[in-house]
Design an enzyme around this catalytic site. Structure first.
Site, short mmCIF file in Angstrom:
data_model
loop_
_atom_site.label_atom_id
_atom_site.label_comp_id
_atom_site.label_asym_id
_atom_site.label_seq_id
_atom_site.Cartn_x
_atom_site.Cartn_y
_atom_site.Cartn_z
CG HIS A 1 -2.32 -0.31 0.90
ND1 HIS A 1 -3.03 -1.29 1.53
CD2 HIS A 1 -3.13 0.22 -0.04
CE1 HIS A 1 -4.23 -1.34 1.01
NE2 HIS A 1 -4.32 -0.45 0.05
CG ASP B 1 -1.66 -13.04 -22.19
OD1 ASP B 1 -0.74 -13.74 -21.73
OD2 ASP B 1 -2.53 -12.50 -21.49
CD GLU C 1 -5.78 -11.82 -23.57
OE1 GLU C 1 -4.82 -11.22 -23.06
OE2 GLU C 1 -6.80 -12.13 -22.92
CB CYS D 1 -5.46 -2.80 -23.38
SG CYS D 1 -5.88 -4.54 -23.54
#
Ligand code: PEP
Ligand code: MG
Length: 532
Positions: free
Chosen positions: A183, A446, A422, A493
């Protein structure tokens, strides 16, 4: 000058005096009666909760809800039954309240650290954070921070420590422990504070001039005049460049010869939304929804998914939000899915293959996405498609989810239906697939892995990995052409979308959109507007 190579956590450069956050040691005390120790513990919890409410409020005002949320969670962790039981047991065994809290914090953290899920492991630090806060309340000790803007060194930063320093007193963070997805790491990136972990500066005196390069993960202690001068210049240049780029926030991504492309951002959770808005992204091209599953011990209910998607849709307004259904499997695993071990998980029961086998899991996601479509411009995107038949099954599932919502009088808005291209199979039959969908988003991470037969997780194979391999580029060209012929819009993307060497080519073939990490959006827009 001493140089250290660590892990790059948050980009940017900083130069300033070092200030070490010394770990507070809380002495064990002589325990009074168990009842009195429990009473002290209860009062300290009360004080810690009140403090957390204040930290939540100030973080909310300065950095927004997404960054403040962690302190609300800490407030809840204080109430955690296992944590409270651990403290009571230790007190019943004769420990004083401070020792009991320390051992309970360590015990709860140790359980989280053993999890196979990376996100859950990171949450161990949250238990240590609340234990420290309660110990501070028991000891009545005050927070400390540097008197002048400094590079802060800590063994490990907790989220509370990350936000407790006045923002203008932090130039950069260096820590001995801490990973990219902690975090504190996420907060440092959100706040734009350069950060490097894996470097031990415990023996360096406070006040020593220290330079931090958060992009390359390098820390220089007591830099020579030449290095310090270079850092000053880089800081000046990056401040000037950042100010220039910010002017492009509300401008379109158009080349000098008038070609335009949408530059969107990839996100993994709603905490990334302020960054998206600030980056001037023209939408979210990929919401990797599996992160909402990885951060927990059990399946998220529909309502929780819906709230996350609704928040994202509302934050983006008229800009598109493409939500990808669960891409679990391969490198992303969560115990509660109880997946059977596989010889080749990247070629295994992944993404829609799993979702089609588990209809209830798919329906929960689709209902949440369709409900969110009433609050913005939403697209549903399915990963790991290889055939028309899969798309038809998914369409039937979407129709079923929509019908069930309508039967319950729950509003559903307009939405787009798209797929990731992909796999080489999807690229090769993209002419067939284009007839079935509204859009394609090419997942080059991918697509490269499966086209070149190179495991994307295996860094030893880097020498064999050519991201510009002709086979990949041809599959991209083919997908864009087939998509357009079939009336779809087509985006990228995967990482290749941010590759400047290929951008001209992508514009030439008419690619409609690229989606990259929020931090890359403005620099890419600047490149499109000024260099192409
Ligand atoms: C991709 O494969 O290119 C992609 C964007 O998806 P992920 O990296 O999440 O597999
Ligand atoms: Mg992928």
């Amino acid at each position: 000058m001493e140089q250290y190579k660590g892990l790059a956590i948050a980009p940017g450069v900083a130069l300033g005096p070092l200030w070490t956050l010394r770990e507070k040691t809380f002495q064990a005390e002589t325990a009074s009666s168990p009842d009195e120790e429990k009473e002290r513990f209860a009062r300290a919890c009360e004080a810690a909760r009140a403090q957390l409410a204040r930290v939540y409020q100030t973080t909310l005002e300065q950095y927004g809800e997404e960054n403040a949320a962690v302190f609300e969670i800490h407030g809840m962790l204080i109430e955690d039954e296992d944590f409270q039981d651990c403290v009571f047991e230790a007190i019943d065994d004769g420990a004083d309240a401070v020792s009991a809290v320390k051992s309970a914090g360590d015990a709860c953290a140790a359980i989280f650290e053993q999890s196979e899920d990376a996100y859950t492991r990171e949450r161990a630090g949250d238990f240590r954070d609340i234990a420290l806060r309660i110990c501070e309340a028991l000891a009545g000790s005050e927070d400390d921070h540097p008197a002048e803007p400094s590079v802060i060194f800590a063994d490990e930063l907790t989220p509370s420590q990350t936000v407790k320093f006045p923002r203008d007193s932090i130039l950069g963070f260096v820590t001995r422990k801490g990973s990219l997805n902690s975090h504190a790491g996420i907060l440092a990136r959100n706040f734009g504070i350069p950060a490097v972990s894996g470097v031990d500066l415990a023996s360096v005196p406070d006040g020593t001039l220290t330079a931090v390069d958060g992009r390359d993960g390098v820390v220089s202690v007591d830099p020579d005049e030449k290095t310090a001068g270079e850092f000053r210049e880089r800081i000046r240049q990056s401040a000037a460049a950042e100010a220039e780029r910010k002017k492009l926030r509300d401008l379109p991504s158009v080349t000098r010869d008038g070609r335009s492309i949408l530059i969107c951002a990839n996100i993994g959770n709603v905490e990334d939304l302020p960054l998206v808005v600030e980056s001037g992204a023209e939408g979210v091209g990929l919401f990797r929804s599996e992160f909402l599953y990885l951060s927990r011990e059990d399946y998220p209910p529909e309502e929780e998914l819906f709230q996350a998607y609704k928040k994202a849709a509302e934050a983006l307004g008229s800009r598109p939000l493409i939500i990808r259904t669960l891409d679990i499997g391969a490198d992303k695993q969560a115990d509660y899915f109880q997946m059977a071990p596989e010889e080749n998980p990247a070629l295994g029961l992944r993404a829609i293959r799993l979702c089609l086998q588990r209809p209830a899991l798919l329906q929960t996601q689709l209902r949440a996405i369709l409900r969110a479509s009433a609050y913005g411009h939403v697209g549903i995107m399915f990963p790991m498609i290889t055939s028309v038949n899969e798309i038809r099954q998914l369409k039937a599932a979407v129709a079923e989810a929509e019908a069930s919502l309508r039967a319950e009088n729950i509003p559903v808005g307009q939405y787009e239906f798209g797929i990731m291209v992909e796999t080489p199979a999807a690229a090769i039959i993209s002419d067939e697939l284009a007839k079935e969908v509204d859009f394609f988003s090419i997942g080059t991470n991918d697509l490269s892995q499966y086209t070149l037969a190179i495991d994307r997780q295996n860094s030893d194979l880097a020498p064999y990995f050519d991201p510009h391999h002709e086979a990949i580029l041809r599959l991209i060209d083919m997908t864009v052409a087939n998509g357009h012929a079939g009336g779809c819009w087509v985006g990228i993307c995967g990482e290749l979308g941010g590759d400047r060497e290929l951008l001209r080519h992508f514009l030439d073939i008419g690619l409609d959109e690229i989606s990259v990490s929020p931090a890359k959006v403005l620099a890419l827009r600047q490149y499109v507007r000024e260099e192409l």
